[in-house]
Design an enzyme around this catalytic site. Structure first.
Site, PDB file in Angstrom:
ATOM      1  N   ASP A   4       1.566  -1.224   4.858  1.00  0.00           N
ATOM      2  CA  ASP A   4       1.251   0.032   5.549  1.00  0.00           C
ATOM      3  C   ASP A   4      -0.205   0.371   5.215  1.00  0.00           C
ATOM      4  OD1 ASP A   4       1.803   2.396   7.004  1.00  0.00           O
ATOM      5  OD2 ASP A   4       2.159   3.494   5.138  1.00  0.00           O
ATOM      6  N   PRO A  51       1.043   7.813  -0.736  1.00  0.00           N
ATOM      7  CA  PRO A  51       1.709   8.602  -1.770  1.00  0.00           C
ATOM      8  C   PRO A  51       3.193   8.311  -1.951  1.00  0.00           C
ATOM      9  CG  PRO A  51       1.369   9.934   0.182  1.00  0.00           C
ATOM     10  CD  PRO A  51       0.707   8.621   0.456  1.00  0.00           C
ATOM     11  N   GLY A  52       3.829   7.565  -1.058  1.00  0.00           N
ATOM     12  CA  GLY A  52       5.163   7.100  -1.422  1.00  0.00           C
ATOM     13  C   GLY A  52       6.302   7.458  -0.490  1.00  0.00           C
ATOM     14  N   ASP A 102      -5.585  -4.307  -6.433  1.00  0.00           N
ATOM     15  CA  ASP A 102      -6.131  -4.453  -5.089  1.00  0.00           C
ATOM     16  C   ASP A 102      -5.159  -5.372  -4.340  1.00  0.00           C
ATOM     17  OD1 ASP A 102      -7.452  -5.273  -2.769  1.00  0.00           O
ATOM     18  OD2 ASP A 102      -9.414  -4.987  -3.698  1.00  0.00           O
ATOM     19  N   CYS A 111       0.893  -1.177   0.000  1.00  0.00           N
ATOM     20  CA  CYS A 111       0.000   0.000   0.000  1.00  0.00           C
ATOM     21  C   CYS A 111       0.925   1.219   0.000  1.00  0.00           C
ATOM     22  CB  CYS A 111      -0.876  -0.002   1.248  1.00  0.00           C
ATOM     23  SG  CYS A 111      -1.827  -1.508   1.464  1.00  0.00           S
ATOM     24  N   CYS A 163      -1.141   4.307  11.194  1.00  0.00           N
ATOM     25  CA  CYS A 163      -0.913   5.546  11.960  1.00  0.00           C
ATOM     26  C   CYS A 163      -2.118   5.786  12.866  1.00  0.00           C
ATOM     27  CB  CYS A 163      -0.592   6.727  11.064  1.00  0.00           C
ATOM     28  SG  CYS A 163      -1.706   6.930   9.691  1.00  0.00           S
ATOM     29  N   LYS A 166       7.288   6.028   2.242  1.00  0.00           N
ATOM     30  CA  LYS A 166       8.064   4.851   2.657  1.00  0.00           C
ATOM     31  C   LYS A 166       8.755   4.208   1.455  1.00  0.00           C
ATOM     32  CE  LYS A 166       5.175   4.201   6.692  1.00  0.00           C
ATOM     33  NZ  LYS A 166       4.046   5.062   6.252  1.00  0.00           N
TER      34      LYS A 166
HETATM   35  C1  LIG Z   1      -1.477   4.644   4.976  1.00  0.00           C
HETATM   36  S1  LIG Z   1      -1.646   4.823   3.290  1.00  0.00           S
HETATM   37  C2  LIG Z   1      -0.074   4.328   2.690  1.00  0.00           C
HETATM   38  C3  LIG Z   1       0.977   5.375   2.875  1.00  0.00           C
HETATM   39  C4  LIG Z   1       2.270   5.037   2.173  1.00  0.00           C
HETATM   40  N1  LIG Z   1       2.782   3.751   2.574  1.00  0.00           N
HETATM   41  C5  LIG Z   1       3.314   6.089   2.403  1.00  0.00           C
HETATM   42  O1  LIG Z   1       4.218   5.893   3.215  1.00  0.00           O
HETATM   43  O2  LIG Z   1       3.248   7.141   1.755  1.00  0.00           O
HETATM   44  C6  LIG Z   1      -2.639   3.462   2.842  1.00  0.00           C
HETATM   45  C7  LIG Z   1      -2.789   3.264   1.379  1.00  0.00           C
HETATM   46  O3  LIG Z   1      -3.485   2.041   1.166  1.00  0.00           O
HETATM   47  C8  LIG Z   1      -4.145   2.147  -0.065  1.00  0.00           C
HETATM   48  N2  LIG Z   1      -5.137   1.060  -0.149  1.00  0.00           N
HETATM   49  C9  LIG Z   1      -6.381   1.011   0.361  1.00  0.00           C
HETATM   50  N3  LIG Z   1      -6.964  -0.158   0.056  1.00  0.00           N
HETATM   51  C10 LIG Z   1      -6.058  -0.869  -0.656  1.00  0.00           C
HETATM   52  C11 LIG Z   1      -6.081  -2.134  -1.281  1.00  0.00           C
HETATM   53  N4  LIG Z   1      -7.154  -2.923  -1.192  1.00  0.00           N
HETATM   54  N5  LIG Z   1      -4.981  -2.537  -1.941  1.00  0.00           N
HETATM   55  C12 LIG Z   1      -3.894  -1.730  -2.025  1.00  0.00           C
HETATM   56  N6  LIG Z   1      -3.820  -0.516  -1.472  1.00  0.00           N
HETATM   57  C13 LIG Z   1      -4.890  -0.089  -0.788  1.00  0.00           C
HETATM   58  C14 LIG Z   1      -4.721   3.536  -0.045  1.00  0.00           C
HETATM   59  O4  LIG Z   1      -5.007   3.991  -1.345  1.00  0.00           O
HETATM   60  C15 LIG Z   1      -3.601   4.320   0.642  1.00  0.00           C
HETATM   61  O5  LIG Z   1      -2.806   4.964  -0.308  1.00  0.00           O
END
Ligand SMILES: C[S@@+](CC[C@H](N)C(=O)[O-])C[C@H]1O[C@@H](n2cnc3c(N)ncnc32)[C@H](O)[C@@H]1O
Length: 422
Positions: A294, A225-226, A276, A222, A349, A228
């Site tokens: 994450d 925006p990037g 997904d 997940c 978080c 990590k």
């Molecule tokens: C906490 S954020 C991730 C932040 C990211 N790791 C960072 O450090 O910038 C959670 C992310 O999970 C994504 N997400 C939600 N459901 C998802 C799914 N079923 N599969 C993949 N990503 C998913 C969301 O779009 C969101 O960008």
């Protein structure tokens, strides 16, 4: 109607919450305002809208006061205050003197400082041990005692560093506790690459816990925006990096970050997808040495501060209630994507045990019963020792570690837990 809603919402705390009218709050009269402005329940066509931030705070008051007890008031105040940032240095940028500039401002790289602090801690423990030995062997000669102490000290210095071997390539500057100086905006170098990325410094801890080793195949399930993903790239040692996020719009932001911070030759080695994540285990099972999960969560700090895109909005109730299920499914997919012997770091978080430790417990159970995969929950308690100067940790987690927002170190919340697939 409102009175009934208040009762349902949990009585005193909600009433207290609604008495204080904040920006965008319900019409005056819900609390102690002049009588003529009082909300006339039987005349109103619709109940006044309670802003999602208020609903979030009420929800947290009810739940986190039980979990955090006496700590909750200070964590609550910190969540409502300006958060602190860290500056993740961009190793790909050619801007000169960034470190000197930051150090002149009294900021330090909390990552490289950690092993030094750990060594001091080990030395302290060794000295204490030597002191105990000394008092045990009163009869030893002065020379002998010194030699024994020296030997103990040397053993401490040469003993293996505290796990994990902190990746020396990741550098993140933070201001000391209590110092609320803000970082200047990032600057581009001659090629347009920005010199640092401002992020919640606690967000680096899951990446450090992943402990990427040379040539590891790494999946960021997940990723958008990037922040990590960028930190993973700063290690400079990933053999292969796959960054996935289901959201197309957020994946665009991931591309933008890669574009602003990473040279083309490196960017092109990153595989960015928008699947997904729940399906990943079936797509590419048992492939990766390291997987970062994450997950989407209640983003507690955002939920009490921002009305926009707030998961406590009434129309998102179902989505919010389904979060632990989604998190569990994503973690299961992460486990299945990991090679036997590989490791998964799960992070949120949020302070919520339902989104943190319960998800871990359920995943361990399901991996065992439904997939015959045994999981070892790795001990990360040394993170508390290594990073205690920078972050405030909750000491009562059963599994994983939790950074608590604190007025002098206003990072987090950030929960992270490391699992090894056996
Ligand atoms: C906490 S954020 C991730 C932040 C990211 N790791 C960072 O450090 O910038 C959670 C992310 O999970 C994504 N997400 C939600 N459901 C998802 C799914 N079923 N599969 C993949 N990503 C998913 C969301 O779009 C969101 O960008």
């Amino acid at each position: 109607m409102m009175a009934a809603a208040l009762r349902a919402a949990g009585g005193r705390a909600a009433a207290a919450l609604l008495r204080r009218r904040g920006p965008g709050g319900p019409p005056a009269g819900l609390g102690a305002g002049p009588r003529r402005y009082r909300y006339k329940e039987k005349w109103a066509a619709t109940a006044p809208r309670i802003p999602p931030t208020r609903l979030a705070l009420h929800h947290f008051d009810v739940n986190y006061s039980l979990q955090l007890k006496d700590l909750w008031p200070s964590v609550r105040a910190s969540l409502l205050c300006e958060q602190k940032y860290g500056a993740l240095l961009n190793n790909f940028s050619a801007v000169d003197h960034v470190t000197q500039e930051l150090e002149l401002l009294n900021a330090t790289d909390f990552v490289s400082q950690a092993p030094k602090k750990a060594l001091r801690w080990q030395r302290g423990a060794a000295a204490e041990e030597a002191g105990r030995g000394e008092s045990r062997s009163q009869e030893g000669s002065g020379e002998g005692r010194t030699a024994m102490q020296a030997e103990t000290m040397t053993r401490a210095e040469t003993s293996p560093p505290l796990r994990p071997s902190i990746s020396s390539n990741i550098k993140c500057y933070t201001f000391p506790r209590g110092d609320v100086t803000r970082f200047r905006p990032a600057r581009p170098d001659a090629l347009g690459l920005l010199d640092y990325y401002l992020m919640d410094a606690a967000s680096l801890l899951p990446v450090l816990a992943l402990n990427v080793q040379p040539d590891d195949f790494v999946l960021d399930l997940c990723a958008a925006p990037g922040g990590k993903t960028l930190a993973l790239l700063q290690t400079g040692i990933c053999g292969y990096l796959a960054a996935n996020d289901v959201s197309i719009s957020r994946t665009k932001r991931l591309y933008q970050i890669l574009h602003s911070y990473v040279p083309k030759v490196i960017r092109e080695t990153v595989s960015v997808t928008s699947y997904d994540g729940r399906d990943w285990g079936q797509l590419q099972g048992s492939t990766f040495h390291k997987v970062l999960v994450d997950v989407p969560c209640t983003t507690d700090r955002h939920s009490v501060m921002e009305e926009e895109n707030n998961i406590f909005h009434r129309r998102r109730t179902k989505e919010r209630q389904m979060l632990p299920m989604l998190q569990l499914q994503l973690l299961m997919a992460g486990i299945l994507a990991t090679k036997p012997g590989g490791e998964v770091v799960y992070s949120t978080c949020s302070l919520s045990p339902l989104q943190n430790e319960y998800v871990i417990e359920r995943a361990v159970e399901i991996a065992e019963t439904e997939f015959n995969i045994s999981i070892h929950v790795e001990d990360l308690s040394h993170f508390r020792t290594l990073f205690q100067d920078t972050f405030s940790f909750f000491v009562d987690c059963r599994l994983g570690e939790l950074v608590l927002p604190h007025l002098t170190a206003n990072f987090g919340p950030m929960y992270f837990c490391k699992l090894r697939r056996m």
